[in-house]
Design a protein around this motif. Sequence first.
Motif, short mmCIF file in Angstrom:
data_model
loop_
_atom_site.label_atom_id
_atom_site.label_comp_id
_atom_site.label_asym_id
_atom_site.label_seq_id
_atom_site.Cartn_x
_atom_site.Cartn_y
_atom_site.Cartn_z
N ILE A 17 26.26 -40.41 2.91
CA ILE A 17 24.93 -40.82 2.45
C ILE A 17 23.90 -40.62 3.55
CG2 ILE A 17 23.58 -42.81 1.68
CD1 ILE A 17 26.12 -43.83 0.28
N CYS A 18 24.28 -40.98 4.80
CA CYS A 18 23.34 -40.82 5.91
C CYS A 18 23.00 -39.34 6.13
CB CYS A 18 23.93 -41.41 7.18
SG CYS A 18 24.03 -43.21 7.14
N GLY A 19 24.01 -38.47 6.03
CA GLY A 19 23.76 -37.05 6.19
C GLY A 19 22.82 -36.50 5.14
N LEU A 20 23.04 -36.91 3.90
CA LEU A 20 22.15 -36.45 2.83
C LEU A 20 20.73 -36.98 3.04
CD1 LEU A 20 24.50 -36.92 -0.26
CD2 LEU A 20 23.86 -34.78 0.88
N TYR A 21 20.62 -38.21 3.47
CA TYR A 21 19.30 -38.78 3.70
C TYR A 21 18.58 -38.05 4.83
CZ TYR A 21 15.71 -42.19 4.90
OH TYR A 21 14.51 -42.79 5.20
N HIS A 22 19.31 -37.70 5.89
CA HIS A 22 18.70 -37.01 7.02
C HIS A 22 18.22 -35.61 6.63
CE1 HIS A 22 17.90 -36.03 11.19
NE2 HIS A 22 18.65 -34.92 11.05
N ARG A 23 19.00 -34.96 5.78
CA ARG A 23 18.59 -33.63 5.34
C ARG A 23 17.33 -33.69 4.47
NH1 ARG A 23 22.13 -29.36 5.64
NH2 ARG A 23 21.30 -28.50 3.71
N ARG A 24 17.20 -34.76 3.73
CA ARG A 24 16.02 -34.86 2.86
C ARG A 24 14.74 -35.09 3.66
NH1 ARG A 24 18.01 -38.61 -2.21
NH2 ARG A 24 19.47 -37.11 -3.10
N ARG A 25 14.82 -35.61 4.84
CA ARG A 25 13.63 -35.87 5.66
C ARG A 25 13.04 -34.57 6.24
NH1 ARG A 25 14.40 -40.55 9.88
NH2 ARG A 25 12.15 -40.04 10.10
N LEU A 26 13.81 -33.53 6.30
CA LEU A 26 13.32 -32.24 6.81
C LEU A 26 12.57 -31.50 5.72
CD1 LEU A 26 16.44 -31.08 8.84
CD2 LEU A 26 14.40 -32.24 9.71
N THR A 27 11.43 -30.91 6.11
CA THR A 27 10.68 -30.10 5.15
C THR A 27 11.39 -28.78 4.94
OG1 THR A 27 9.36 -29.08 6.89
CG2 THR A 27 8.55 -31.17 5.94
N PRO A 28 11.10 -28.08 3.86
CA PRO A 28 11.74 -26.77 3.65
C PRO A 28 11.47 -25.80 4.78
CG PRO A 28 10.74 -27.55 1.63
CD PRO A 28 10.32 -28.51 2.69
N GLU A 29 10.27 -25.89 5.39
CA GLU A 29 9.95 -24.98 6.49
C GLU A 29 10.81 -25.28 7.70
OE1 GLU A 29 8.24 -21.87 8.48
OE2 GLU A 29 8.16 -22.44 6.36
#
Length: 928
Positions: free
Chosen positions: A802-814
Amino acid sequence: MLQQISWALAGCCILFPILTSTAVYKDCKHFFNSTTLNKSGTFNSTAWPGLYPINTHCMYYFIGLHNERVELNITDFQLQGVYPQCQFDYLDVYAQMITTESEAQISSPLLGRFCGDRMDILPTRIISTSNIILIDFHSDGHRSARGFYGSFRFIDSSIYEVGTKSPSHYCSYTIKSVYEKTGNIISPTYPGVYPDNLNCSYSLHGAAGERIQIKFNDFSLFHGGDYCPYDSLTVYDGPNRQAPVLYKFCGEHSTVTFYSSGEHLFMEFITRAGRMGAMADPYHTNVDYKFSRRGFNVSFHFIKDIVKIDKTMESQNMYHIRGTACDMRIISNNSRNGTIKSPGYPRKFPVNITCVYYIDGLYNQERLEKVKIKFTDFSIPGSMPDCNLGYVAVDEEGREDSRVFKERYCGPYLPPDTSSKRSRLVLIFNTDNAREGRGFSAYYEFIPDYGIPGENVEEGKCTYLYDSKDTKSGTFNSPHHPLRYPDNTHCRYIFRPEAGQQILISFYTFFLGDKDTACENNDYLEIFHSGRSVGEKYSVKHCGRQFPGPILAEKQLEIKFISRWNSRNSTGFEARYEFVHPDSLNTNCGGKIISPGTGGIIVSPGFPEKYQSRTYCRWTIKASSPFNDILVYFYVFHTEGTVSRDELTTSNYGCQNAVLRLYRGNARYPTQYVEPPEEKCGQLNGEPFLSHNDTFELEFLTSSRALGAKGFKITWTEVHKEGVSCDFFRCSKSEYCIHTELACNQVPNCGSGDNSDEEEGCPTPFPKRGESSAGPTVSKFDILHIAIGASISSFFCIVLVICGLYHRRRLTPEQMRRRRCETPPEQDTVEVRYVAADSSCNTTDRLLQLEHVALNGENGKTSVSHSFHSPSESKKHLAGSPVTTPSATPPPFKVNKPHIGGDQDIKTVDSAVNHKPRIPQIQKVSIV
């Protein structure tokens, strides 16, 4: 003109409620007088069977002559209202009026107020106490109903007059035999419902030597419970209320006959009000008049030639039963025997009477008795088996019904001696239609009774026989069971099977005192067994609370019970016996084992599954040499029951439903006495038993009530004793000499605590108890620990995802595109190490270490130095370090052999291309 009409209508509207607010009752009176020609008729409400008018008050007078009574029967009834409130319309009945004056209605008791449409709440018949009855009918201004209809008649009042009437009370009479020898006594309003608060008395006086017979023709009083608290007829055996009470009657009775003891009798009839009680539900269906209250009609008879009660014959333990013609009761007291005689013996007995003799032995915790009777003289005319001219009958069951018996006796011959089955014996002497005769004389005796089912083969002694020819099963018990057994008692129980049968005995209850040891000094049960060989016998004693195990015997079996002084509250025992055929038992087990000098294994039927009830197994193990012994070892043993007592409780223990008996044999010399076996049950893993000679026998038996358990697995070993030296294997602790083949066979053969045969020189160590040869057995606690550890690990894995998925979501596509395009420095090295804790620990630690290093040294070699860091240290490094993502296509590396020096782990990496030296940057990530 219109204004005048409107004023007139308004006035009418105002006057109408004023005029109708006050009800105007229509009074009416109806008289029904007795005349010479008119003694009966009918009556009804106005407009019956139509609706009676509202606001009506009608009175119906029924007046008879001074020597008459009035009888009413209401056959149709429907008034508005609910009984017993009757708040709307109602019908009042007065049946105790002595005049028709208006004041008489006020002072006269009300028989009842009735309404509704239920006929069962109405008295079925109403009879006056004098010559007048008044019915007072009221209807209100609301609805009306069908009303009522009934019939009346005037009856002769002389049937209620008997003897001399008391001038002070209308229903108290004195009856003397000089004026009337026979007659009827009738309650004041019989068969109509009697009124409340009556107190009537009837005093009967006969001449000297006369007795009075009373017989109920009809009797119906309200039954309010035990002791007749409301309405009752009390009979006194004497001239007044101070005499002894014979009977107190209420409820319904028929065909009751009783006698006075002398020439006087006094009867008192009392009725009360409030029969349903103050707390009764007013809407309850069991209303007062729902019960029949007819009163009574009894006949009396002054008799001169009836049996005269001889007071000289009465004693402390023999007396006449009051109210009977000649019934006698004999009770066991200080006198243990005596004589009973027919009335008038040896002269002629009276005819047309029935005398019952109740002979009662003691029945208490200290002593039980039976009755034995023996006729010494007998002469009653007639012939058996009919005995139509009189007879004597004996009921050994002691039933109170004098019409129940097995056989009649008459003629000149003496009836056989008879003993009661319980504490009472009943003798019936009937002379209906008999010719005069001498009668009988009989001797009675009270003998001890022990309350034990079975055939008492020694009268007066506690000896009982159970023969399979007579019964196939049953129970036997200690004396007086379940009461406390008497002190200083000896009992014998003999069981005799037929050829080809066996005796199966199991105990239901067992309590012979609190001491379980030293049975010789306490109460005990001793079981005598016949040995397997001719002449062999042994006995086993049981006492305290320890249950004997089930018993199976092929020959005659005897059980002895001994109680001593001061048995206190011990209740004894109860057991069941069955004569069974061997085919009815589960016997697919056991057998004879001839040892080849080694050993073997014995298991219970179906092991490790549950054994069955009614199972019998017998194993006989014989050594290869008469000088050797047999060692038995309980490797697994789990059956019902327990052989040890819990000192903190008073509960029973023992092998009640399943037992393993161990016959270890006698020492090596001839004898006719066999050593008793040992009884084992419960859980006894790891216990060894050594035979006393070359034979060891095991007997497993379960009762019919056994529920089953795991059973047992037993190893047996032949112990060699020939000579001083041991040519086989010598156990290190027990020093038993066993065959060499038994060493290292994964079976204990040296006894308890000695595993030398499985440890010395064995390639596979002997498993501990509870383990198998394949390794340690996983217990339920180990499984629980594994489950908890797996659950915790799964939880943290989910958290990481869950933490990994949350961290990935904080990054913008760029940002994500740039990271995918970035490549790490060409000289960087990424090393990931996984460190796992010991397998026995439930927590897993992971160390993720990323190290960025630069080239160091010559020839393109880079030296990477790594020291072990604790998780706390790793966190310190992690705090100020950037995250480095490796390239998707990292440059090729060549890893050389490691060189270990000092406390550091050195790795040398060859680069495929030339790189510029850089300052190493190390990043460590620790994840727990």
